[in-house]
Design a protein around this motif. Structure first.
Motif, short mmCIF file in Angstrom:
data_model
loop_
_atom_site.label_atom_id
_atom_site.label_comp_id
_atom_site.label_asym_id
_atom_site.label_seq_id
_atom_site.Cartn_x
_atom_site.Cartn_y
_atom_site.Cartn_z
N TYR A 135 11.98 48.75 -66.26
CA TYR A 135 12.94 48.22 -65.37
C TYR A 135 14.23 48.15 -66.18
N ALA A 136 14.05 47.56 -67.33
CA ALA A 136 15.16 47.51 -68.47
C ALA A 136 15.73 48.53 -68.93
N SER A 137 14.89 49.52 -69.41
CA SER A 137 15.36 50.97 -69.58
C SER A 137 15.93 51.66 -68.47
N ARG A 138 15.69 51.51 -67.23
CA ARG A 138 16.52 52.18 -66.31
C ARG A 138 17.75 51.63 -66.16
N ARG A 139 18.09 50.23 -66.18
CA ARG A 139 19.15 49.71 -66.05
C ARG A 139 20.09 50.30 -67.15
N ALA A 140 19.35 50.18 -68.67
CA ALA A 140 20.38 50.71 -69.76
C ALA A 140 20.94 52.12 -69.53
N SER A 141 20.19 53.02 -68.89
CA SER A 141 20.39 54.43 -68.53
C SER A 141 21.87 54.36 -67.57
N CYS A 142 21.84 53.48 -66.44
CA CYS A 142 22.45 53.32 -65.70
C CYS A 142 23.94 53.08 -66.34
N GLU A 143 23.76 52.04 -66.95
CA GLU A 143 25.05 51.58 -67.82
C GLU A 143 25.79 52.44 -68.66
N LEU A 144 24.71 53.22 -69.31
CA LEU A 144 25.30 54.42 -70.21
C LEU A 144 25.69 55.43 -69.38
N GLY A 153 13.68 36.09 -67.64
CA GLY A 153 13.87 37.40 -68.76
C GLY A 153 13.73 38.82 -67.72
N ALA A 154 14.14 38.64 -66.54
CA ALA A 154 14.08 39.77 -65.66
C ALA A 154 15.21 40.18 -65.34
N PRO A 155 16.03 41.56 -65.91
CA PRO A 155 17.31 41.91 -65.70
C PRO A 155 17.65 42.45 -64.18
N THR A 156 17.38 41.46 -63.20
CA THR A 156 17.42 41.98 -61.86
C THR A 156 18.95 41.74 -61.19
N GLY A 157 19.06 42.24 -60.07
CA GLY A 157 20.40 41.98 -59.53
C GLY A 157 20.52 40.96 -58.52
N ILE A 158 21.06 41.23 -57.39
CA ILE A 158 21.37 39.88 -56.41
C ILE A 158 20.80 40.42 -55.17
N MET A 159 20.07 41.47 -55.00
CA MET A 159 19.67 41.71 -53.71
C MET A 159 18.52 40.88 -53.09
N LEU A 161 14.61 47.87 -46.89
CA LEU A 161 14.56 49.21 -46.09
C LEU A 161 15.06 50.52 -46.85
N ILE A 162 16.18 50.16 -47.80
CA ILE A 162 16.94 51.41 -48.64
C ILE A 162 17.95 50.87 -49.51
N GLY A 163 17.90 51.54 -50.43
CA GLY A 163 18.82 51.07 -51.55
C GLY A 163 17.96 50.71 -52.79
N GLU A 164 17.41 51.46 -53.40
CA GLU A 164 16.61 50.98 -54.67
C GLU A 164 17.50 51.09 -56.03
N HIS A 165 17.58 50.10 -56.93
CA HIS A 165 18.18 50.14 -58.09
C HIS A 165 19.65 50.32 -57.92
N THR A 166 20.20 50.31 -56.83
CA THR A 166 21.69 50.35 -56.59
C THR A 166 22.31 49.00 -56.78
N ASP A 167 21.63 47.83 -56.81
CA ASP A 167 22.14 46.26 -56.83
C ASP A 167 22.98 46.25 -57.85
N TYR A 168 22.41 46.50 -59.15
CA TYR A 168 23.01 45.97 -60.52
C TYR A 168 23.96 47.11 -60.82
N ASN A 169 24.09 48.12 -60.02
CA ASN A 169 25.16 49.34 -60.46
C ASN A 169 26.28 49.02 -59.29
N GLU A 170 26.38 47.64 -58.90
CA GLU A 170 27.46 47.26 -57.95
C GLU A 170 27.40 48.01 -56.70
N GLY A 171 26.25 48.60 -55.99
CA GLY A 171 26.36 49.35 -55.07
C GLY A 171 25.94 48.53 -53.86
N PHE A 172 25.31 49.56 -52.98
CA PHE A 172 24.67 49.01 -51.50
C PHE A 172 23.53 48.85 -51.38
#
Length: 395
Positions: A237-246, A178-184, A43-54
């Motif tokens: 997807y992987a590059s977005r996750r790397a940007s968030c970690e950086l 080989g997909a760097p997905t979170g837990i949502m 419903l809402i909350g995209e690419h927040t999961d692997y950033n330990e969000g909601f």
């Protein structure tokens, strides 16, 4: 082995009895049971999961089903009800992340992840059927994984709690597929409830079921599958996750979950432009999830349209994971009567959702189909979904 054909092109999934009969024809024995797990719409909350969000997904009324029988050797035999692909066979002792192809990597990945946990997995025969559309951002792959882990958890007596099954399927995705997905996705599929969205804190896996009864509010949730394929295992997807970690590292935060909207001015002075925009999306998206939960609880589904709109703009402009087809689906839906719309899923294709008054449903459908035709895009598939129950044994 190639991926299973898109089940959305098949008219009507087989019943449990039909799936059981097909299993007996193919494998020569009855299954020990049939388990199912749903896809999900976020419903809402995209690419927040692997950033330990909601995040705020809900399980949908489209499922993957697996009929499974335990074998007395170490052979795993897998088959899909779609296409003429035959039976794929491998040995439990030779599972390697690079060896699996197509849809088989999802059940094999679950087996591999459970073996990593020290759980003894027997040989087995498995027949898959799914009516979760492929490549639409509705988590067809996680539906398969959650159905499989539900079956294996019961058949092996492993006694895993839902939270443990979530982490095991995440391990399968990250380490085997080989997909760097979170837990949502797994959390929605395993822990969903009819008539509710799953408010998930991705840091501690705590879940609150939030009422989301669009029908009672006179609304429908339209899914607009653009038919633009996407893959979480690709570089976007992987590059977005790397940007968030950086971004989190440069801001001195454990994760972007810990950065508040009020801290974005400071972030802008510390980060390069691209990293800042990636961070801004995640920080504001977390805030939108919290606002959506509050509004659903207090005012109901009719109050969240503006938040859905803002989420799409953020994904389009800051996180840059939309595409022309998704943008068109969202814009035309809004112009034709939807109260809010956004792309959903990992991005780079897939589906948009449009929360729409039931009285405007056909108007929105017709307008989107016409707009896609006039733009020269492939015809979208448009259907409704409703919050449904999570994974379960059905036979």
């Amino acid at each position: 082995m190639s991926a299973a054909p898109d089940p959305s092109t098949i008219q009507g999934p087989p019943s449990v009895a039909e799936l059981t009969a097909r299993f007996e024809r193919e494998f020569g024995t009855l299954p020990d049971g049939v388990w199912q797990a749903p896809g999900r719409v976020n419903l809402i909350g995209e690419h927040t999961d692997y950033n330990e969000g909601f995040v705020l997904p809900f399980a949908i009324d489209k499922t993957a089903r697996v009929a499974v029988a335990v074998r007395q050797d170490s052979t795993v035999r897998l088959m899909s009800t779609y296409g003429d692909q035959g039976i794929f066979a491998t040995d439990l002792t030779s599972l390697e992340p690079a060896s699996a192809k197509g849809w088989t990597k999802y059940p094999l990945g679950v087996i591999w992840a459970l073996q990593e946990r020290g759980i003894t997995i027997p040989g087995l025969d498995l027949l898959l059927d799914s009516n979760v559309p492929l490549g639409a951002g509705l988590s067809s792959s996680h539906a398969i994984e959650c159905a499989v882990i539900s079956a294996l958890n019961e058949l092996t007596g492993a006694g895993l709690e839902p939270e443990e099954m979530v982490l095991a399927t995440q391990r399968a995705e990250n380490g085997f597929v080989g997909a760097p997905t979170g837990i949502m996705d797994q959390s929605a599929s395993l822990r969903g409830s009819k008539g509710h969205a799953v408010f998930l804190d991705c840091r501690d896996q705590s879940v609150e079921l939030v009422p989301f009864d669009a029908e009672s509010a006179g609304l429908v949730m339209l899914v607009i599958d653009t038919k633009v394929s996407h893959s979480h295992a690709d570089g976007g997807y992987a590059s977005r996750r790397a940007s968030c970690e950086l971004g989190a590292e440069l801001l001195g935060a454990k994760a972007l979950r810990d950065v508040q909207v009020g801290g974005l001015d400071r972030a802008k002075g510390l980060l390069d432009e691209v990293t800042f925009r990636r961070v801004r999306h995640v920080v504001t998206e977390n805030d939108r999830v919290l606002q959506t939960v509050e509004l659903l609880t207090s005012d109901g589904p009719g109050a969240i349209g503006e938040l859905l709109d803002a989420s799409h703009l953020s994904m389009r402009d800051d996180f840059e994971i939309s595409c022309p087809e998704l943008d068109l689906a969202v814009a035309i839906s809004r112009a034709s009567g939807a109260i809010g719309a956004r792309m959903t899923g990992g991005g780079f294709g897939g589906a948009a959702i449009a929360l729409t008054p039931a009285t405007a449903e056909q108007q929105v459908r017709t307008a989107v189909e016409r707009a896609f035709s006039e733009a020269g895009y492939r015809a979208p598939e448009i259907f409704t979904v409703a919050p449904a129950a999570g994974a379960m044994r059905v036979s």
